[in-house]
Enzyme design. Structure first.
Site, short mmCIF file in Angstrom:
data_model
loop_
_atom_site.label_atom_id
_atom_site.label_comp_id
_atom_site.label_asym_id
_atom_site.label_seq_id
_atom_site.Cartn_x
_atom_site.Cartn_y
_atom_site.Cartn_z
N ASP A 1 0.95 -1.20 0.04
CA ASP A 1 -0.10 -0.03 -0.02
C ASP A 1 0.83 1.20 -0.02
O ASP A 1 1.56 1.57 0.97
CB ASP A 1 -0.86 0.02 1.41
CG ASP A 1 -2.15 -1.07 0.99
OD1 ASP A 1 -1.58 -2.05 0.48
OD2 ASP A 1 -3.24 -0.96 1.65
N LYS B 1 -6.72 3.13 -3.39
CA LYS B 1 -7.33 3.14 -2.22
C LYS B 1 -7.47 4.46 -1.64
O LYS B 1 -6.69 5.48 -1.99
CB LYS B 1 -6.42 2.37 -1.17
CG LYS B 1 -6.25 2.58 0.24
CD LYS B 1 -5.25 1.56 0.94
CE LYS B 1 -5.26 1.95 2.61
NZ LYS B 1 -4.21 1.35 3.24
N LYS C 1 -10.28 0.04 -2.69
CA LYS C 1 -10.18 -0.09 -1.43
C LYS C 1 -10.48 1.10 -0.48
O LYS C 1 -9.38 1.84 -0.15
CB LYS C 1 -8.77 -0.71 -1.01
CG LYS C 1 -8.54 -1.04 0.50
CD LYS C 1 -7.19 -1.38 1.05
CE LYS C 1 -7.10 -1.62 2.47
NZ LYS C 1 -5.64 -1.65 2.76
#
Lengths: 336, 288
Positions: free
Chosen positions: A173, A236, A272
């Site tokens: 991430d 995300k 996400k």
């Protein structure tokens, strides 16, 4: 993969990691990143987001009533989409191991409860997490690139990524450089994501846009396209460290971006939302929105995740309520 | 001069220090003994009960950790505010219970006195119910009563203010937090009491009031895993037995329903406080 830890400030220590060739920019859009000016023209040429419309649509989708068997399905699906996260300065190997145990069997009283999708930790603890999750099919996600601010030189960021991958993370991430993005240096941000994707090797890359700092939905849409063009596998919303984090309208804009991107290129990208999703009701609203905006193709942990920590306990409490017929309480789930 | 339009009241619930509408959107008409309209009250659903338990659980840490002296001060403040609204209480008690103005006023006075009496108990319970224990060993051994957690109170159906105060005040005095289901037919004094609680110093969530049908939401609260005790004062017969059975599933402390509604003017003693206290005993080694 190299064994042991490497120093984060020594980017060459790991050498090149094997992995599939980078996906790169889809052909249809190869042209738009040829120069800063061209890229800016492309991103600013994306249709603007109707702010009032997006918020109204998200609010309207949030009013759907999901009950009984549909609710049971939604709860299990949401559990299987959770990236169980701990990103505290006080994290220890012990805490990560207990989190991994919870990831495998979220509700020890019910073997029918699905496992979560991944455990998300800082890069130095990725090894602990991946050892604890070996053989379970649960992914190990690590945050990298000077998370959460992203304020470090590119060398350091890439070393951070390689270190996390070497420690056993199979999902990375990353955070984008919001400072560069907001000051219009889109190509810099793009090149950084490309470089990080390359450093990830075979690991999946989730690109954190930190939408709470992007101010407008137009910027969210541009950042989404930038991340997708640069090779991110997931986009995300947030780091979870600043407020506002994931909101329904932001998620709506990002879902529209991945839908449009697949229509244009044939490549499917995951989404996400992270941070601020604390209740089952919030999670179900997101599932409803996926179904309505992008369709069932995204209703899977491969394409949609919840970055959360307290959400899982609420899902488990609701699940216990459905199973037993009476209300459960926080004494009946683990403290994390 | 045109005739003034009547202001008809539609009350809401009292949850977590706020006055929300019931999630179900339902209300019912409250009438006096002869069927005349008094007000509309919220008809709480099981989801309101669920929310009330969440609010009470959230407030428990702060309320139970407050010093006994502080709790006493806060509860005494409630009695002060009740005293200031005595006329309103008396009117509602008179209409709901069919009492004369004088008898209603006497009931309100007794209720305020009862509240003051319980306020005084907060910092005396530990001395009366706890103490040091003589043990055959080199230990300093002492026991202290501690609040058990969230207590559900099914308030008496007939005595709408004195009965209510007599079951709610002891729960709060011990340091527990409460979810009260008021009398179905006579909820107005309970609603006014919730307005008193909201405007005194009681932290939000310490006391939560649901109006409606105890027979409908009682079972949900009795089997709720996050409720630590239940007072069945407002139930009778088989309904009470069923609730006791449900409560056993999560080992709740149960204050059993009386065969018929108690005489609330009698001296209550400690009987309504001790059931919701747990005794913690500590063994502390003594040197030498």
């Amino acid at each position: 993969m190299m064994a042991g830890m490497t120093h984060v400030l020594d980017p060459t220590a790991l050498g090149d990691l094997p992995g599939p060739p980078p996906r790169g920019t889809p052909d249809a859009f190869a042209d738009v990143t040829r120069s800063d000016a061209a890229f800016r023209a492309f991103l600013h040429g994306l249709p603007g987001v109707d702010q009032v419309g997006a918020e109204a649509r998200a609010a309207q989708l949030g009013t759907r009533s999901i009950k009984t068997t549909a609710k049971a399905w939604a709860i299990d699906t949401a559990i299987s989409m959770v990236d169980l996260t701990t990103l505290e300065g006080a994290d220890t190997p012990g805490k990560v191991r207990s989190l991994a145990a919870k990831a495998r069997r979220p509700d020890p009283t019910d073997p029918g409860c699905p496992a979560v999708a991944a455990v998300c930790v800082y890069g130095d603890l990725a090894g602990v997490a991946s050892d604890a999750l070996a053989g379970t099919g649960i992914h190990t996600a690590a945050v990298a690139t000077a998370f959460p601010s992203g304020r470090a030189s590119r060398e350091v960021k890439l070393a951070d990524v390689r270190d996390a991958v070497a420690n056993g993370a199979d999902e990375i991430d990353m955070v984008i450089d919001r400072g560069a993005f907001l000051s219009g240096r889109y190509l810099d941000v793009f090149e950084e994501v490309v470089a990080v994707k390359e450093a990830c090797g075979s690991a999946h890359l989730k690109v954190i846009l930190e939408t709470g700092e992007l101010r407008t939905y137009d910027a969210v849409r541009r950042a989404s396209w930038l991340a997708m063009l640069a090779g991110g596998d997931f986009i995300k919303t947030s780091t979870g460290k600043i407020s506002p984090a994931a909101t329904l309208p932001v998620c709506l804009v990002m879902l529209e971006a991945v839908r449009d991107f697949r229509a244009a290129t044939g490549v499917q990208i995951g989404v996400k939302p992270a941070g601020g999703i604390k209740t089952t009701k919030d999670a179900v609203k997101h599932l409803v929105m996926i179904n309505e905006v992008v369709g069932e193709d995204w209703l899977s942990p491969d394409w949609f995740r919840f970055g959360a920590s307290s959400l899982l306990n609420d899902l488990l409490l609701q699940r216990q309520k459905l199973r037993t017929g009476h209300y459960s309480g926080p004494d009946h789930v683990s403290v994390d | 001069m045109p005739e003034r339009l009547e202001v008809r009241k539609t009350y809401k619930l009292y949850l977590g220090g706020k006055f929300p509408r019931t999630e179900s959107g339902r209300t019912y008409e409250v009438t006096d003994g002869r069927g005349r309209f008094l007000a509309n009250a919220a008809w709480a659903s099981r989801k309101d009960a669920r929310d009330a338990v969440v609010a009470a659980r959230g407030a428990f840490a702060g309320w139970s950790a407050a010093t006994a002296y502080n709790r006493g001060q806060v509860l005494y403040r409630v009695a002060e505010v009740m005293e200031g609204r005595a006329a309103q209480f008396a009117e509602e008690v008179a209409a709901g219970e069919g009492l004369s103005a004088a008898k209603a006023r006497a009931a309100v006075d007794a209720a305020v006195d009862r509240w003051v009496w319980y306020a005084g108990w907060t910092d005396k319970l530990a001395s009366v119910l706890g103490g040091t224990n003589p043990v055959a060993g080199p230990f300093f051994d002492f026991s202290v009563p501690e609040p058990s957690g969230v207590v559900v109170v099914l308030a008496p159906q007939r005595s709408s203010l004195l009965g209510l105060v007599s079951v709610l005040a002891p729960v709060l005095a011990t340091g527990c937090t409460a979810v009260v289901v008021s009398s179905h037919d006579r909820p107005l004094p309970a609603i006014t009491l919730s307005e008193v609680l909201a405007t005194s110093d009681v932290p939000g969530g310490v006391a939560n009031l649901l109006t409606g049908d105890a027979g409908e939401i009682g079972p949900w609260l009795a089997e709720h895993d996050d409720v630590d005790g239940i007072d069945l004062a407002g139930c009778t017969g088989t309904a009470a037995m069923e609730l006791e059975r449900s409560a056993a599933g999560s080992l709740k402390r149960v204050l059993r329903a009386p065969a018929e509604e108690s005489d609330w003017t009698a001296d209550p003693g400690l009987s309504r406080m001790t059931p919701f206290l747990e005794t913690k005993t500590v063994w502390h080694p003594i040197g030498v």
